[in-house]
Each structure stands twice: as C-alpha cells, then as structure tokens.
Design an enzyme around this catalytic site. Structure first.
Site, PDB file in Angstrom:
ATOM      1  N   GLY A  12       4.291  18.229 -45.194  1.00  0.00           N
ATOM      2  CA  GLY A  12       4.122  17.606 -46.512  1.00  0.00           C
ATOM      3  C   GLY A  12       4.644  18.461 -47.649  1.00  0.00           C
ATOM      4  O   GLY A  12       4.079  18.456 -48.745  1.00  0.00           O
ATOM      5  N   ALA A  13       5.741  19.207 -47.416  1.00  0.00           N
ATOM      6  CA  ALA A  13       6.279  20.079 -48.466  1.00  0.00           C
ATOM      7  C   ALA A  13       7.446  19.437 -49.204  1.00  0.00           C
ATOM      8  O   ALA A  13       8.102  20.095 -50.006  1.00  0.00           O
ATOM      9  CB  ALA A  13       6.709  21.414 -47.860  1.00  0.00           C
ATOM     10  N   GLY A  16       5.099  16.579 -54.202  1.00  0.00           N
ATOM     11  CA  GLY A  16       3.772  16.845 -54.766  1.00  0.00           C
ATOM     12  C   GLY A  16       3.218  18.246 -54.577  1.00  0.00           C
ATOM     13  O   GLY A  16       3.895  19.255 -54.795  1.00  0.00           O
ATOM     14  N   ILE A  17       1.961  18.289 -54.151  1.00  0.00           N
ATOM     15  CA  ILE A  17       1.215  19.545 -54.020  1.00  0.00           C
ATOM     16  C   ILE A  17       1.924  20.500 -53.051  1.00  0.00           C
ATOM     17  O   ILE A  17       2.081  21.684 -53.324  1.00  0.00           O
ATOM     18  CB  ILE A  17      -0.214  19.231 -53.494  1.00  0.00           C
ATOM     19  CG1 ILE A  17      -0.975  18.374 -54.507  1.00  0.00           C
ATOM     20  CG2 ILE A  17      -0.980  20.490 -53.163  1.00  0.00           C
ATOM     21  CD1 ILE A  17      -2.146  17.592 -53.924  1.00  0.00           C
ATOM     22  N   SER A 141     -10.006  16.529 -49.232  1.00  0.00           N
ATOM     23  CA  SER A 141     -10.157  15.869 -50.536  1.00  0.00           C
ATOM     24  C   SER A 141     -11.628  15.717 -50.899  1.00  0.00           C
ATOM     25  O   SER A 141     -12.483  15.550 -50.018  1.00  0.00           O
ATOM     26  CB  SER A 141      -9.511  14.485 -50.503  1.00  0.00           C
ATOM     27  OG  SER A 141      -9.805  13.789 -51.701  1.00  0.00           O
ATOM     28  N   TYR A 166      -9.154   6.028 -46.138  1.00  0.00           N
ATOM     29  CA  TYR A 166      -8.622   7.326 -46.602  1.00  0.00           C
ATOM     30  C   TYR A 166      -9.750   8.346 -46.707  1.00  0.00           C
ATOM     31  O   TYR A 166      -9.636   9.483 -46.242  1.00  0.00           O
ATOM     32  CB  TYR A 166      -7.930   7.135 -47.955  1.00  0.00           C
ATOM     33  CG  TYR A 166      -7.471   8.439 -48.575  1.00  0.00           C
ATOM     34  CD1 TYR A 166      -6.313   9.079 -48.129  1.00  0.00           C
ATOM     35  CD2 TYR A 166      -8.204   9.048 -49.598  1.00  0.00           C
ATOM     36  CE1 TYR A 166      -5.902  10.277 -48.689  1.00  0.00           C
ATOM     37  CE2 TYR A 166      -7.800  10.246 -50.156  1.00  0.00           C
ATOM     38  CZ  TYR A 166      -6.646  10.857 -49.702  1.00  0.00           C
ATOM     39  OH  TYR A 166      -6.237  12.060 -50.242  1.00  0.00           O
TER      40      TYR A 166
END
Ligand SMILES: NC(=O)c1ccc[n+]([C@@H]2O[C@H](COP(=O)([O-])OP(=O)(O)OC[C@H]3O[C@@H](n4cnc5c(N)ncnc54)[C@H](OP(=O)(O)O)[C@@H]3O)[C@@H](O)[C@H]2O)c1
Length: 282
Positions: A12-13, A16-17, A141, A166
């Site tokens: 997930g790079a 976003g974060i 989260s 989620y």
C-alpha cells in the site's frame, strides 16, 4: 532504529499514508521493497523513491492482494530476493460498499485488509527473525471500536453493511497483532498496529454508493493530511521508544487501549486458526 542499509517491505505504498511513509523511510536511509498491484502506480512511486535516495536499490513486486495465490507468490518472491528484512509494513487496505467475493470465496475486506497481512507476515517470518531486532507495523483503524464481531460469519454472508465490514476487518488487524505478538515473543521481532486518524487519501474513493459520497465529503471537511496520517507509522517503524513494545495499538504516537472485543484473547486465537485454515496455512 537508524534506517541506513535497512530493508523495509511495504504494502500500500502507491498512495496516501503508505506513500508518504515510504518516502519518509527512504529519506532516513531505508531500502524500500514495495508490493503494489498497479504497474503505472508502482513505477511512479518507485521513481519518487529513487529521486529521494538514488543509491538505494528500491524494488517493487506486483501482486493483487485480494488473491491468496498472489499473496503467497509475492511473499515467496521477496523471501527469495531478501535474506533479511528489518521492517515489514502491512498497510494496503480498502473499503467496499457492496459485498464482493474474491476468487478464493472470501469477502473482500476480509481478504485484502486481513488475510493479506496474515499471509505475507507469516511467510516472511524467517527473514524478519534473521534481521532481529526487526519490526512489523500494521495499519489498523479507530473504526475497529464500532465493530461487532461474529466469528461464525467471517465472510459477512448475513446482513452485509459496507462500513461495518470494514470495521470488522480493522478489528481483525488489532486482534491479530496481539495474537502474533504472543506467538512471536522471544524472536526479536516486535509487532504493533496503529490508527492513522481520518486522513485525506484515496480511501473510499472507489467504494461506490452513498458511503463513498459520505467519505468524500468527510475527507473535504475534517480529514488530516497524509503527512500527518503517516506520523504514527513512521514513529512505530523508527523510534527507539518502542523498541521493546509488542502487541500494541497506537494512535498519535502513543499506546492506546483498543476496544474490549479487540482484547478478547480466546476470540483472537479462534480468528487466527480460522484464517490459517482459509489461507491454507494451518
Ligand atoms: N484514510 C483514512 O482515513 C484511514 C483511516 C484509518 C485507517 N486507514 C487505513 O490506512 C491504510 C492505507 O489507506 P489510505 O488511507 O492511504 O488509502 P489509499 O490512498 O486508498 O491507499 C491504499 C493503498 O492500498 C493499496 N491496495 C488496495 N487494495 C489493494 C490490493 N487488492 N492489492 C494491492 N494493493 C492494494 C492501494 O493500491 P493502489 O494505489 O493500486 O490503489 C494503495 O497503495 C488502509 O489499510 C486503510 O484501511 C485509513
């Protein structure tokens, strides 16, 4: 920890974060080994990392983390290429308004947000232990606080609601982190997870329906920047303050007590066993 020469595997790079965090880690000297699904986005991120640290041999491996065979293939590829891994960041995740089922028959939040963390981390265990002291950092989260656990319906076949699904997947992240910390005690590898805040990223953009609309409006009004959202990730990856901490849930660079359900150790063990069985890693 100082990052000069350290190897950091990250999902997930490309957005976003994760993207902001990868750049921050590269600036501190880490060599990034990315897992991405989209070639154009992967190459764009790689180009940015190379511009930051041209001497480091950053790499990208491609895999769709919705499919178990892909999770396993990419983890095998990385294990073959990297004898030591100092830091693993599980960050890829998404929100789906309507119930989707993957090729493996798994509900998509369950597959992407939970099973991918599980499979990749377990398959890279030896490489992390070889680099000990090493760290695993996973993006969970604060949404987990509202989750209602139903271990008899992990694929959310009954009464599906997108945001609740989620929330459940993020609850699994916290439960799994605690269980993993117990199982890996004494290995020299710490595992922690965190809440980044409500962050203006591409999160929810493709979720569809009213939920996506609501998230988009929320992001415009109250979300923090990806730079702020990445702070706790970078803190957990680098700070000497957390060197001895494992199994923790963090927010704003500090330990926080997760929900009562997230602290149910018997449920975490059952989730582990079921996930291992479904992923063919029992
Ligand atoms: N934004 C928030 O308010 C918030 C709050 C709490 C937690 N989080 C968590 O933070 C993490 C990062 O999300 P973000 O907010 O930075 O969102 P984002 O901008 O949408 O980034 C998500 C990342 O995950 C990757 N990804 C998604 N599905 C994938 C798949 N099937 N295979 C491989 N990679 C996949 C995306 O790849 P592509 O670039 O190819 O799309 C992207 O790199 C997620 O775990 C999310 O649940 C976010």
């Amino acid at each position: 920890m100082g990052l000069e020469g350290k190897v950091c595997v990250m999902t997930g790079a490309t957005s976003g974060i994760g993207e902001v965090a990868a750049e921050a880690l590269a600036r501190q000297g880490a060599r990034l080994v990315l897992i991405a699904r989209d070639e154009a986005r992967g190459e764009a991120t790689l180009a940015r990392l190379r511009a930051i640290a041209p001497a480091a041999a950053h790499r990208v491996h491609y895999a769709d983390l919705a499919r178990i065979a892909e999770m396993k293939r990419v983890a095998t590829e990385i294990a073959a290429a990297e004898p030591r891994i100092d830091l693993l960041v599980n960050n890829a995740g998404a929100l789906f308004t309507t119930r989707e089922v993957t090729a493996d028959g798994l509900e998509k939040h369950f597959a992407v947000n939970h099973v991918a963390y599980f499979v990749i981390t377990l398959m890279l265990r030896e490489r992390l232990v070889a680099a000990a002291p090493a760290r695993v950092v996973s993006t969970a989260s604060g949404a987990h606080y509202g989750a209602r656990l139903d271990l008899d319906d992990l694929q959310y076949a009954n009464g599906y609601r997108g945001f609740q699904a989620y929330q459940r997947s993020k609850l699994y992240n916290v439960m799994w982190t605690r269980e993993l910390a117990r199982r890996w005690a004494g290995t020299g590898v710490t595992v922690n997870c965190f809440h980044p805040g409500f962050v203006a990223t591409r999160y929810g953009d493709n979720a569809g329906g009213l939920l996506a609309f609501g998230v988009r409006v929320g992001k415009k009004l109250v979300a923090i920047s990806p730079e702020k959202g990445a702070r706790t990730l970078v803190y957990l990856a680098t700070s000497p303050e957390v060197a001895g901490i494992t199994g923790g849930y963090f927010t704003r660079c500090a330990l926080k007590t997760p929900s009562e359900t997230a602290q149910n150790d018997a449920a975490a063990r059952r989730l582990w066993d079921e996930t291992a069985r479904l992923a063919g890693m029992g």
